[in-house]
Design a protein around this motif. Sequence first.
Motif, mmCIF file in Angstrom:
data_model
loop_
_atom_site.group_PDB
_atom_site.id
_atom_site.type_symbol
_atom_site.label_atom_id
_atom_site.label_comp_id
_atom_site.label_asym_id
_atom_site.label_seq_id
_atom_site.Cartn_x
_atom_site.Cartn_y
_atom_site.Cartn_z
ATOM 1 N N UNK A 103 -8.434 19.480 -13.745
ATOM 2 C CA UNK A 103 -7.175 19.855 -13.102
ATOM 3 C C UNK A 103 -6.242 18.652 -13.028
ATOM 4 N N UNK A 104 -4.971 18.959 -12.993
ATOM 5 C CA UNK A 104 -3.951 17.904 -12.857
ATOM 6 C C UNK A 104 -3.185 18.123 -11.562
ATOM 7 N N UNK A 105 -3.074 17.044 -10.800
ATOM 8 C CA UNK A 105 -2.386 17.095 -9.506
ATOM 9 C C UNK A 105 -1.187 16.140 -9.543
ATOM 10 N N UNK A 106 0.007 16.668 -9.346
ATOM 11 C CA UNK A 106 1.162 15.800 -9.173
ATOM 12 C C UNK A 106 1.184 15.272 -7.747
ATOM 13 N N UNK A 107 1.681 14.053 -7.571
ATOM 14 C CA UNK A 107 1.700 13.478 -6.213
ATOM 15 C C UNK A 107 2.853 12.500 -6.067
ATOM 16 N N UNK A 108 3.194 12.255 -4.803
ATOM 17 C CA UNK A 108 4.139 11.192 -4.441
ATOM 18 C C UNK A 108 3.530 10.419 -3.283
ATOM 19 N N UNK A 109 3.410 9.115 -3.453
ATOM 20 C CA UNK A 109 2.860 8.252 -2.397
ATOM 21 C C UNK A 109 3.931 7.255 -1.981
ATOM 22 N N UNK A 110 4.308 7.312 -0.713
ATOM 23 C CA UNK A 110 5.337 6.401 -0.195
ATOM 24 C C UNK A 110 4.703 5.107 0.317
ATOM 25 N N UNK A 111 5.516 4.085 0.376
ATOM 26 C CA UNK A 111 5.036 2.801 0.876
ATOM 27 C C UNK A 111 4.520 2.963 2.303
ATOM 28 N N UNK A 112 3.319 2.460 2.535
ATOM 29 C CA UNK A 112 2.662 2.652 3.834
ATOM 30 C C UNK A 112 2.656 1.351 4.626
ATOM 31 N N UNK A 118 0.850 -1.191 0.000
ATOM 32 C CA UNK A 118 0.000 0.000 0.000
ATOM 33 C C UNK A 118 0.885 1.239 0.000
ATOM 34 N N UNK A 119 0.366 2.295 -0.621
ATOM 35 C CA UNK A 119 1.119 3.542 -0.737
ATOM 36 C C UNK A 119 0.185 4.708 -0.410
ATOM 37 N N UNK A 120 0.726 5.712 0.251
ATOM 38 C CA UNK A 120 -0.086 6.869 0.621
ATOM 39 C C UNK A 120 0.788 8.118 0.650
ATOM 40 N N UNK A 121 0.197 9.238 0.233
ATOM 41 C CA UNK A 121 0.942 10.497 0.239
ATOM 42 C C UNK A 121 0.041 11.659 -0.138
ATOM 43 N N UNK A 122 0.662 12.803 -0.349
ATOM 44 C CA UNK A 122 -0.091 14.011 -0.650
ATOM 45 C C UNK A 122 0.275 14.541 -2.033
ATOM 46 N N UNK A 123 -0.601 15.404 -2.556
ATOM 47 C CA UNK A 123 -0.326 16.050 -3.827
ATOM 48 C C UNK A 123 0.751 17.111 -3.638
ATOM 49 N N UNK A 124 1.363 17.514 -4.738
ATOM 50 C CA UNK A 124 2.460 18.478 -4.661
ATOM 51 C C UNK A 124 2.016 19.818 -4.073
ATOM 52 N N UNK A 125 0.737 20.179 -4.311
ATOM 53 C CA UNK A 125 0.257 21.455 -3.773
ATOM 54 C C UNK A 125 -0.314 21.311 -2.367
ATOM 55 N N UNK A 126 -0.232 20.095 -1.802
ATOM 56 C CA UNK A 126 -0.678 19.801 -0.435
ATOM 57 C C UNK A 126 -2.181 19.994 -0.242
ATOM 58 N N UNK A 127 -2.933 20.013 -1.345
ATOM 59 C CA UNK A 127 -4.376 20.219 -1.220
ATOM 60 C C UNK A 127 -5.142 18.918 -1.018
ATOM 61 N N UNK A 128 -4.556 17.792 -1.405
ATOM 62 C CA UNK A 128 -5.286 16.521 -1.391
ATOM 63 C C UNK A 128 -4.352 15.379 -1.033
#
Length: 222
Positions: free
Chosen positions: A146-155, A72-82
């Motif tokens: 809209x386009x949201x960049x994100x990074x989700x790390x291993x959870x 599983x992976x979880x993280x936030x969008x680059x703009x920290x909105x989502x």
Amino acid sequence: MKRPGPLLTLLAGLLLGVFMLSLNATTGTKSASSYREESPSPKASASPAPSSSPTTTAPSPSPSKSAFPNADYAGRTDDDSSAVAVSLRDGKAIAYFCDGRDKESWLKGNVKDDGTMKLTGKNGAELNGTLKDGKSIRGTVDLGGQRYGFTADKAVRPSGLYRATATVRGAKIDGGWIVLPGGKQVGILDRDGKPSAAPEIDPETGAVTIDGQTLTARPVTP
């Protein structure tokens, strides 16, 4: 006439014995010789040597790429909105995008051998991402123009993706939660198609109280 003396008699007997001994010796040699000639010479029964056909060794197949491990992976969008969470199982993935207020999307699809994925959801929502060394997913979510960049790390549990569906007081409830590394939660509760911020769940048990009724949010897998 004088009778032969004992000496003459003894000599005659001796000559007779020598004659008989010579005759027996000659007969025995002839018999043995005759036996050897009549005996068939043994024939060598040599079985033909098996033909040695060249051994063909099949080329060993080239090793295939190993599938990425379930995680599983979880993280936030680059703009920290989502927030974005992805659950990967046996080459299939399901993801959830959520801003914690009124914007959300469930997406699903396959993960290729090179770690790339293209997940799709309702109303044209799309997630494109790449799994890097099994440690994180880097990508984008296209939603609502809209386009949201994100990074989700291993959870590691209890971090990850959760969902609960039920009917409470006649209303259809559909809740989604992302528990981020560190414990922060982002979620939306949909009541009959109307989204709002979701109450927090107990990450250890998944328990959540909605309109006075206790529900259980469970980990989501493809």
